[in-house]
Design a protein around this motif. Structure first.
Motif: not given
Length: 185
Positions: A13-39
């Motif tokens: 369960q803790a491993q799954a939470q770590l993986e979910d957190t890592a993916q959420a952080e990856h998506i947030t980093r992607f959004w930080d870079v992509a966001r200006p493309s959406a205005g």
């Protein structure tokens, strides 16, 4: 080590939470870079800043397998696939709103990594039997014909609806969504 642990002693369960957190952080980093493309601009999450500028839009992948997700994402990234289709019952079962014009989404590859930011440009809902050849062509799959689209999508939805409270038929409501790529990696 108990049966509830693996991954070097970390409970599953803790491993799954770590993986979910890592993916959420990856998506947030992607959004930080992509966001200006959406205005969408951000001021570092300051008080009073609009959540839509800070919080990433929904992230999802095509299909029901990593292989299909990668194949269809490849068509999007090549500019061939500019549309997708889902069943209304899929949204209802997930308690999610139907897509709307202007919605943003982050497309994930088969490994769950963010690869593209898209904006929905058009949404129509029609019975399966009324999906148009134009929509089939825009989905960019196989030979792009309506006949092949119907055959492939019927097979897919029969498979994904199996065991659910829903049955596939020509009257099943299909959400036909068009989109544009705003940013990709």
């Amino acid at each position: 080590m108990s049966d509830a642990t693996s991954h070097g002693g970390i409970p599953d369960q803790a491993q799954a939470q770590l993986e979910d957190t890592a993916q959420a952080e990856h998506i947030t980093r992607f959004w930080d870079v992509a966001r200006p493309s959406a205005g969408r601009t951000s001021h570092g999450g300051t008080v009073g800043e609009r959540a839509e500028n800070v919080v990433p839009p929904p992230a999802w992948s095509f299909g029901d397998s990593p292989e299909l997700a990668d194949e269809l994402l490849g068509l999007v990234l090549a500019g061939t696939k500019t549309a997708t289709a889902s069943l209304v019952v899929e949204y209802e079962d997930a308690a999610e709103q139907l897509p709307r014009k202007g919605d943003l989404s982050i497309l994930l590859d088969g490994a769950g990594d963010p690869r593209a930011l898209v904006r929905t440009t058009e949404v129509t809902t029609v019975p399966f039997s009324e999906v148009t050849a134009e929509h089939a062509w825009a989905e960019g799959e196989d030979d792009r014909s309506l006949e092949t689209w119907r055959e492939q999508h019927e097979r897919y939805w029969r498979r994904t609806l199996a065991g659910s409270a829903h049955e596939f038929g020509p009257g099943v409501e299909v959400v036909c969504e068009r989109f544009e790529v705003l940013y990709s990696e």
